[in-house]
Design a protein around this motif. Structure first.
Motif, short mmCIF file in Angstrom:
data_model
loop_
_atom_site.label_atom_id
_atom_site.label_comp_id
_atom_site.label_asym_id
_atom_site.label_seq_id
_atom_site.Cartn_x
_atom_site.Cartn_y
_atom_site.Cartn_z
N VAL A 103 0.72 -1.12 0.01
CA VAL A 103 -0.11 -0.01 0.14
C VAL A 103 0.93 1.29 0.03
O VAL A 103 1.58 1.46 0.71
N ALA A 104 1.07 1.94 -1.19
CA ALA A 104 1.63 3.00 -1.02
C ALA A 104 0.73 4.39 -0.89
O ALA A 104 -0.26 4.29 -1.60
N MET A 105 1.45 5.43 -0.34
CA MET A 105 0.72 6.71 -0.18
C MET A 105 1.62 7.84 -1.28
O MET A 105 2.74 8.03 -0.68
N PRO A 106 1.38 8.08 -2.40
CA PRO A 106 2.13 8.77 -3.14
C PRO A 106 2.37 10.16 -2.32
O PRO A 106 1.43 10.55 -1.94
N VAL A 107 3.52 10.58 -2.63
CA VAL A 107 3.86 12.01 -2.04
C VAL A 107 3.13 13.01 -2.50
O VAL A 107 2.89 13.22 -3.81
N SER A 108 2.59 13.92 -1.59
CA SER A 108 1.64 15.00 -2.10
C SER A 108 2.28 16.05 -3.05
O SER A 108 3.46 16.05 -2.64
N ALA A 109 1.74 16.81 -3.66
CA ALA A 109 2.33 17.75 -4.54
C ALA A 109 2.80 18.92 -3.56
O ALA A 109 3.70 19.68 -4.07
N GLY A 110 2.52 18.93 -2.50
CA GLY A 110 2.81 19.79 -1.42
C GLY A 110 4.34 19.85 -1.29
O GLY A 110 5.01 21.03 -0.99
N VAL A 111 4.89 18.61 -1.26
CA VAL A 111 6.41 18.41 -0.92
C VAL A 111 7.15 19.09 -2.11
O VAL A 111 8.03 19.81 -1.83
N ARG A 112 6.61 18.96 -3.40
CA ARG A 112 7.36 19.65 -4.62
C ARG A 112 7.10 21.00 -4.56
O ARG A 112 8.10 21.77 -4.74
N ASP A 113 5.90 21.56 -3.94
CA ASP A 113 5.76 22.84 -3.92
C ASP A 113 6.54 23.68 -2.96
O ASP A 113 7.11 24.73 -3.39
N TYR A 114 6.82 23.00 -1.84
CA TYR A 114 7.82 23.25 -0.85
C TYR A 114 9.09 23.36 -1.42
O TYR A 114 9.68 24.36 -1.06
N ARG A 115 9.63 22.45 -1.98
CA ARG A 115 10.74 22.64 -2.62
C ARG A 115 10.94 23.75 -3.50
O ARG A 115 11.99 24.63 -3.65
N ILE A 116 9.93 23.83 -4.38
CA ILE A 116 10.36 24.87 -5.56
C ILE A 116 10.03 26.31 -4.85
O ILE A 116 11.02 27.30 -5.22
N ALA A 117 9.52 26.42 -3.79
CA ALA A 117 9.12 27.58 -3.04
C ALA A 117 10.61 28.04 -2.27
O ALA A 117 10.99 29.19 -1.86
#
Length: 505
Positions: free
Chosen positions: A15-29
């Motif tokens: 059972v995998a929980m894909p990492v949310s777009a929030g992690v990428r958004d945090y990195r970009i910011a």
């Protein structure tokens, strides 16, 4: 016969929980902030034997973890000069599982003069890899875009402060998103992995209740040569020796004494040549006898991995591989390698002398089943069979007078054996699933890596699944001059760690 579970079924079973777009958004910011923190950490020299600077690294990590609320502490060895483990934790209310995330903050020794333009502990950005003509860039201002194809050059950019910064930044991203891990997280940053982890077992034994968990994920090493993420279920062990051959007590004029006084460089060359045949197979008696058989699951995993051999040979400028094997097949056997040779001088510094000594450093990467001390014993027995008298110290006057061929064999400190986690381990299935959810191709599952990590010491104290996950670009020059990391690999590593912390096992 045991059958390897197809990758699709393997992923469906976890059972995998894909990492949310929030992690990428945090990195970009926060790219400039992340890069700046990484650069600051890389600027601290980190050779394990450099006690003052290792302590500086540990204190810097303590401050970084304290800022993130990870309750850091130093786990010390009995000797005050031992590099400490920097430990932290993120406890999750109601969590039933616990995972340890490991990286190491020490790096390989280096010769600054061999680095191109920039010193090893002066982090330097380039537009591309040096080999591709990359030029030096200033660290970008906050209003300047960061190109993901840039390379950052410094010792430990890839091995392994990348793992350290990825863990800490993934925690930042999840906390910014107000998202908890799916399990309790314990963090172990080791300070002497590149020295063979001689005190790791001792420190782990002193802290067993604190470090108890359901498994360890080691963040170290590269992604696959194809660029895909990979999960590695084992590592080879490692051991090594130095061999010194002796001639006369002092260097001799080659005109006055040539053809008369034995040349230790020639003696050592013949000895090394006797250890392998023309196809690269080791000729030391019984050298492969203890290698564990490669099981059906491991062979199926190797067959399923992308075949990058031809591309790698072309890139490296080699016409054929040693023995003709595929790279992944070769990693399943114990190896014997000459790390370096030294005897007098060469090139412009060469003198017409018969050197007094010649030394070779050898390493052996151990397959599962091979014992590090026993492998050295096999090599010593081979040396004796070639007619050499073997000593562990400088030869005495009596030995010089008695034996025409003398070598000193010195065992390196810090060897350990291989470890391999079964490929159907639930932690492994979950990790492969979590990383596969991050991209449009499944993550690669491999039975072992070519390199070595101190999983043996961990396994001796904690018999739980042990996996390694690499994030660096495969052409990162780890252990060599001009070590580097591609910026996109840095960004990807953050998502990798966050995905693992939020997966279900």
């Amino acid at each position: 016969m045991m059958r390897f579970v197809a990758l699709g079924a393997l992923l469906a079973s976890a059972v995998a929980m894909p990492v949310s777009a929030g992690v990428r958004d945090y990195r970009i910011a926060n790219e400039h902030k992340i890069l700046g923190e990484f650069v600051d950490l890389l600027a601290i020299p980190n050779v394990a034997t450099d006690t003052p600077n290792i302590r500086r690294n540990a204190q810097a990590l303590m401050a970084m973890m304290e800022k993130r609320g990870l309750s850091p502490r130093l786990l010390e060895g009995a000797d005050s000069t031992t590099p400490p483990i920097v430990y932290g934790e993120w406890k999750v209310p109601g969590a039933k599982k616990t995972i340890v995330l490991y990286a190491h903050y020490d790096g390989q020794p280096t010769v600054p003069a061999k680095w191109t333009a920039s010193p090893p502990w002066q982090p330097t950005l380039r537009t591309r890899a040096i080999e591709a003509g990359g030029t030096v860039l200033p660290i970008p201002r906050a209003d300047q875009k960061i190109d993901p194809e840039w390379r950052l050059y410094a010792r430990s950019t890839s091995d392994d402060k990348l793992g350290v910064i990825a863990v800490l930044t993934a925690i930042d991203a999840l906390k910014a998103e107000k998202r908890l891990p799916a399990m309790n997280v314990k963090i172990v940053f080791e300070g002497e992995e590149e020295a063979g982890s001689p005190h790791l077992g001792e420190i782990l034994a002193r802290n067993k209740p604190l470090l108890a968990s359901d498994g360890w994920i080691i963040f170290d090493g590269p992604v696959h040569q194809s660029g895909r993420r990979q999960v590695v279920f084992g590592v080879r062990g490692v051991t090594g020796i130095d061999i010194t051959a002796y001639g006369a007590r002092r260097p001799l004029h080659s005109g006055h004494y040539g053809n008369w006084s034995p040349n230790p460089a020639m003696m050592l060359s013949r000895l090394l040549a006797s250890m392998k045949d023309d196809k690269g197979r080791v000729l030391v008696k019984g050298f492969y006898d203890d290698d564990a058989p490669v099981g059906a699951a491991e062979r199926a995993a190797i067959a399923a991995a992308p075949d990058s051999d031809a591309a790698i040979r072309k890139e490296l400028g080699i016409a054929a591989s040693e023995g003709g094997d595929g790279l992944l097949d070769a990693l399943m056997r114990t190896s014997l390698n000459v790390d370096g040779l030294m005897s007098a001088d060469v090139g412009a510094n060469a003198r017409n002398v018969i050197p007094a000594t010649a030394t070779a450093s050898l390493d052996m990467r151990l397959a599962k089943g091979a014992d590090e001390a026993k492998q050295i014993d096999k090599v010593i027995a081979h040396i004796k069979a070639q007619g050499f008298h073997v000593t562990e110290a400088e030869p005495t006057d009596e030995e010089r007078a008695r034996y025409p061929a003398i070598v000193r064999v010195t065992r390196r400190v810090g060897g350990y054996n291989a470890v391999r986690t079964p490929m159907d381990a639930p932690l492994g299935r979950a990790t492969v699933a979590a990383l596969s959810a991050l991209e449009d191709q499944p993550a690669i599952a491999l039975p072992t890596s070519g390199g070595s990590l101190p999983l043996f010491m961990i396994e001796q104290n904690f018999p739980v699944p042990l996996l390694s996950v690499g994030s660096a670009n495969y052409d990162n020059n780890q252990h060599a001059e001009d070590e580097n990391v591609r910026i996109q690999n840095l960004w990807n590593s953050i998502e990798t760690v966050a995905a693992i912390m939020t997966m279900k096992i």
